[in-house]
Design a protein around this motif. Structure first.
Motif, PDB file in Angstrom:
ATOM      1  N   PRO A 128      27.783   5.413   3.435  1.00  0.00           N
ATOM      2  CA  PRO A 128      27.862   6.877   3.407  1.00  0.00           C
ATOM      3  C   PRO A 128      28.081   7.357   1.965  1.00  0.00           C
ATOM      4  N   GLY A 129      27.330   8.360   1.559  1.00  0.00           N
ATOM      5  CA  GLY A 129      27.487   8.881   0.207  1.00  0.00           C
ATOM      6  C   GLY A 129      26.522   8.255  -0.784  1.00  0.00           C
ATOM      7  N   ILE A 187      23.460   7.967  -0.202  1.00  0.00           N
ATOM      8  CA  ILE A 187      22.229   8.733  -0.057  1.00  0.00           C
ATOM      9  C   ILE A 187      22.572  10.208  -0.192  1.00  0.00           C
ATOM     10  N   PHE A 193      21.204  14.061   0.255  1.00  0.00           N
ATOM     11  CA  PHE A 193      20.155  14.748   1.023  1.00  0.00           C
ATOM     12  C   PHE A 193      20.143  16.210   0.620  1.00  0.00           C
ATOM     13  N   LEU A 220      24.632  25.831   2.551  1.00  0.00           N
ATOM     14  CA  LEU A 220      26.007  25.803   2.043  1.00  0.00           C
ATOM     15  C   LEU A 220      26.917  26.395   3.111  1.00  0.00           C
ATOM     16  N   MET A 221      28.211  26.105   2.990  1.00  0.00           N
ATOM     17  CA  MET A 221      29.142  26.717   3.926  1.00  0.00           C
ATOM     18  C   MET A 221      29.575  28.059   3.348  1.00  0.00           C
ATOM     19  N   TRP A 279      31.867  30.056   3.834  1.00  0.00           N
ATOM     20  CA  TRP A 279      33.275  30.358   3.620  1.00  0.00           C
ATOM     21  C   TRP A 279      33.877  29.550   2.471  1.00  0.00           C
ATOM     22  N   LEU A 331      32.646  18.914  -1.142  1.00  0.00           N
ATOM     23  CA  LEU A 331      32.648  18.430   0.247  1.00  0.00           C
ATOM     24  C   LEU A 331      32.449  16.915   0.445  1.00  0.00           C
ATOM     25  N   PRO A 332      31.391  16.314  -0.125  1.00  0.00           N
ATOM     26  CA  PRO A 332      31.193  14.880   0.122  1.00  0.00           C
ATOM     27  C   PRO A 332      32.396  14.031  -0.308  1.00  0.00           C
ATOM     28  N   ARG A 374      35.540  15.188  -0.497  1.00  0.00           N
ATOM     29  CA  ARG A 374      36.615  15.546   0.420  1.00  0.00           C
ATOM     30  C   ARG A 374      36.527  14.738   1.712  1.00  0.00           C
ATOM     31  N   LEU A 375      35.297  14.574   2.207  1.00  0.00           N
ATOM     32  CA  LEU A 375      35.109  13.817   3.449  1.00  0.00           C
ATOM     33  C   LEU A 375      35.488  12.357   3.263  1.00  0.00           C
ATOM     34  N   ARG A 376      35.453  11.898   2.016  1.00  0.00           N
ATOM     35  CA  ARG A 376      35.826  10.511   1.750  1.00  0.00           C
ATOM     36  C   ARG A 376      37.321  10.404   1.435  1.00  0.00           C
ATOM     37  N   ARG A 394      25.784  19.214  -4.893  1.00  0.00           N
ATOM     38  CA  ARG A 394      26.533  18.609  -3.786  1.00  0.00           C
ATOM     39  C   ARG A 394      25.948  17.236  -3.426  1.00  0.00           C
ATOM     40  N   LEU A 433      25.958  12.084   7.200  1.00  0.00           N
ATOM     41  CA  LEU A 433      25.518  11.268   6.071  1.00  0.00           C
ATOM     42  C   LEU A 433      26.677  10.852   5.185  1.00  0.00           C
ATOM     43  N   ASN A 434      27.698  11.695   5.142  1.00  0.00           N
ATOM     44  CA  ASN A 434      28.833  11.389   4.288  1.00  0.00           C
ATOM     45  C   ASN A 434      29.960  10.720   5.064  1.00  0.00           C
ATOM     46  N   GLN A 439      36.923  15.653  11.317  1.00  0.00           N
ATOM     47  CA  GLN A 439      36.501  16.365  10.100  1.00  0.00           C
ATOM     48  C   GLN A 439      35.388  17.348  10.433  1.00  0.00           C
ATOM     49  N   ARG A 441      38.317  34.252   5.176  1.00  0.00           N
ATOM     50  CA  ARG A 441      37.480  33.059   5.226  1.00  0.00           C
ATOM     51  C   ARG A 441      36.345  33.155   4.206  1.00  0.00           C
ATOM     52  N   ASP A 442      35.765  34.350   4.077  1.00  0.00           N
ATOM     53  CA  ASP A 442      34.511  34.466   3.329  1.00  0.00           C
ATOM     54  C   ASP A 442      34.631  34.993   1.906  1.00  0.00           C
TER      55      ASP A 442
END
Ligand SMILES: Nc1ncnc2c1ncn2[C@@H]1O[C@H](COP(=O)(O)OP(=O)(O)OP(=O)(O)O)[C@@H](O)[C@H]1O
Ligand SMILES: [Mg+2]
Lengths: 247, 253
Positions: free
Chosen positions: A69-70, A72, A74, A81-82, A84, A93-94, A96-98, A141, B154-155, B161, B251-252
């Motif tokens: 994971p990470g 690759i 994409f 994008l998020m 908020w 984000l990537p 943070r997820l790790r 990202r 993917l991550n 999460q 939030r935004d």
């Protein structure tokens, strides 16, 4: 880097998206996947990303090392994008997820923001950014986890011509400097010719490889204006005419 | 200028309507025990507020407890439904059935089964109130963008999460819309439950005061209780609307 061996994909709905795709991709190649709508380009990217599994055939990774994971990155057609999160947090984000902490990631985030020319927009929300800027955030990202393979699905299709040229230039420079392997899906012959070191042309559904063209164009200023570029575009156009069913 | 005019319009309309009402009642000499005028109602409130205010408080306590329960149950069910298609298939028809069955018909059973009166009222009101939260939150969760879900996968993101960093934030606007509808439904539910329960042991809410007043033909007092309910409903609706704006801005922006 990896080999596709007779990879096919038939969806549960019965749609045959890909048939018998065989190709070797070497590390450091910039491959443009060119083909008509619905020929399975996105499906191929999703297979490579591990988001789908081939219904037959396989993807063999070099040294049998399936990317972690990470490894690759994409990039989608929309920036996705998020809304908020601000630009910096979207890029974070990537990591943070790790489980990497923000303070630890901050230098990397700052560096990559500067690299994509958005140093002044770290705190801006996606809504406040232009389409081109949002795509830059999306690319940043994808780059932050230092992927060895970058998969891009028509990332510039929704941008205006000027912005597209800028981003193409920057992406090409990034590729030359970093030596990353990039698979880039596009509908545009010009885009494929300008960006890629290798162009794989796919036939209409079910997607097969119809042509595999290696390109040698000069780098730098004259890349887009050189006679080699013009004749490459002509070659690809001719190939497309040959594979498209007439009437 | 225009904005102020718009803000003042409902107030002006209210004053005109009240004056017309008072004028008609006075001019036609309608007895106050048939249709009381606004002045009779205000007088009734001023004499009885020591009884009416605690009754209102009791009804509002049930309302807010029910809204909390409805939120917890609604969100939890929506999350479980989003996580498991099998769970969704199993539960969805029952949730709909609970929603379409008139609460007045279920309430006597619940009041019979649940011996603690406060809890019985809260259960009735929650049954009415949870559905909008459930359906709106579920719709929001289901609309989580596929590309972002893929990006999380993917991550190597975990289920939690995905839920906390992606699905719940992206369903927030839908949830808040549901909450706003449920807020007023919780009040309706509380009053309906009180009506069904009647004087059966826990005669404390506004509905009981309304029943009591109607037996005694204290019509102005009845109207005063009705006005309190109406105002409470509007305040709840407006407060949840404000919460919605504040949370979404947080939030935004
Ligand atoms: N999840 C899915 N389930 C069923 N069929 C699908 C799915 N995804 C894609 N398809 C079908 O597979 C075929 C190939 O789709 P794909 O998205 O890979 O094409 P594409 O080349 O990327 O097209 P475009 O250029 O329009 O993006 C299409 O006919 C599409 O309808
Ligand atoms: Mg596609």
């Amino acid at each position: 880097m990896f080999s596709l061996r007779a990879a096919s994909k038939t969806y549960a709905s019965g749609t045959k998206a890909l048939e018998n795709i065989t190709a070797d991709i070497a590390p450091g190649e910039f491959v443009a996947l060119l083909g008509p709508s619905g020929c399975g380009k996105s499906t191929l990217l999703r297979l490579l990303a591990g988001l789908e599994t081939p219904s037959s055939g396989e993807i063999a990774w070099e040294n049998s090392q399936k990317p972690e994971p990470g490894e690759i990155g994409f990039v989608f057609q929309d920036a996705t994008l998020m809304p908020w999160l601000n630009a910096a947090d979207n890029i974070y984000l990537p990591l943070r997820l790790r489980g990497i902490r923000k303070t630890e990631a901050q230098p990397k985030i700052d560096a990559i923001l500067a690299q994509v020319g958005l140093a002044d927009f770290a705190k801006a929300r996606p809504k406040a950014l232009s389409g081109g800027m949002r795509m830059r955030v999306s690319i940043a990202r994808a780059l932050i986890s230092e992927p060895i393979l970058l998969l891009m699905d028509e990332p510039f299709a929704a941008l205006d011509e000027f912005t597209r040229h800028r981003l193409q230039d920057d992406l090409h420079t990034l590729w030359r400097r970093s030596g990353k392997t990039i698979i880039f899906v596009t509908h545009s012959i010009y885009e494929a010719a300008y960006l890629a070191s290798r162009i794989i042309v796919m036939s209409p559904r079910p997607g097969r490889i119809a042509a595999d063209i290696r390109t040698t164009l000069p780098d730098g200023e004259e890349r887009r204006t050189s006679p080699a570029y013009t004749s490459l575009v002509t070659d690809i156009t001719r190939t497309l005419h040959e594979i498209m069913p007439h009437e | 200028m225009n904005k102020w005019l718009e803000r003042l319009a409902p107030i002006a309309f209210g004053i005109i309507a009240l004056s017309a009402w008072q004028g008609a009642v006075s001019a036609l000499h309608v007895p106050f025990y048939v249709v009381p005028g606004p002045i009779d109602i205000a007088r009734a409130y001023l004499t009885d507020y020591a009884v009416l205010n605690p009754a209102l408080l009791s009804t509002l306590t049930v309302t807010f407890a029910a809204l909390l329960v409805a939120t917890a149950v609604g969100v939890a069910l929506a999350v479980a439904m989003a996580a498991s298609p099998l769970f969704r298939a199993a539960v969805q028809p029952w949730a709909v059935m609970l929603q379409v069955t008139p609460i007045v018909a279920i309430a006597p059973l619940i009041i019979l089964w649940v011996s603690q009166p406060f809890i019985a009222l809260v259960v009735c009101a929650s049954i009415i109130a949870f559905f909008p939260i459930l359906s709106n939150t579920a719709a929001g969760l289901a609309a989580t963008p596929q590309d972002l879900q893929d990006l999380f996968r993917l991550n190597g993101a975990s289920r939690w999460q995905v839920l906390f960093l992606l699905s719940l934030p992206s369903a927030l606007p839908n949830f808040l819309t549901g909450l706003r509808i449920s807020g007023t439904l919780a009040l309706v539910g509380a009053v309906v439950a009180e009506f069904v329960a009647g004087s059966g042991g826990f005669a404390s809410g506004l509905a009981y005061r309304i029943i009591e007043a109607s037996y005694r033909l204290e019509i102005p007092r009845m109207f005063a209780a009705l006005v309190l309910l109406g105002v409470s409903g509007i305040v709840i609706y407006a407060a949840l609307g404000l919460l919605e704006r504040v949370l979404l801005r947080k939030r935004d922006a």
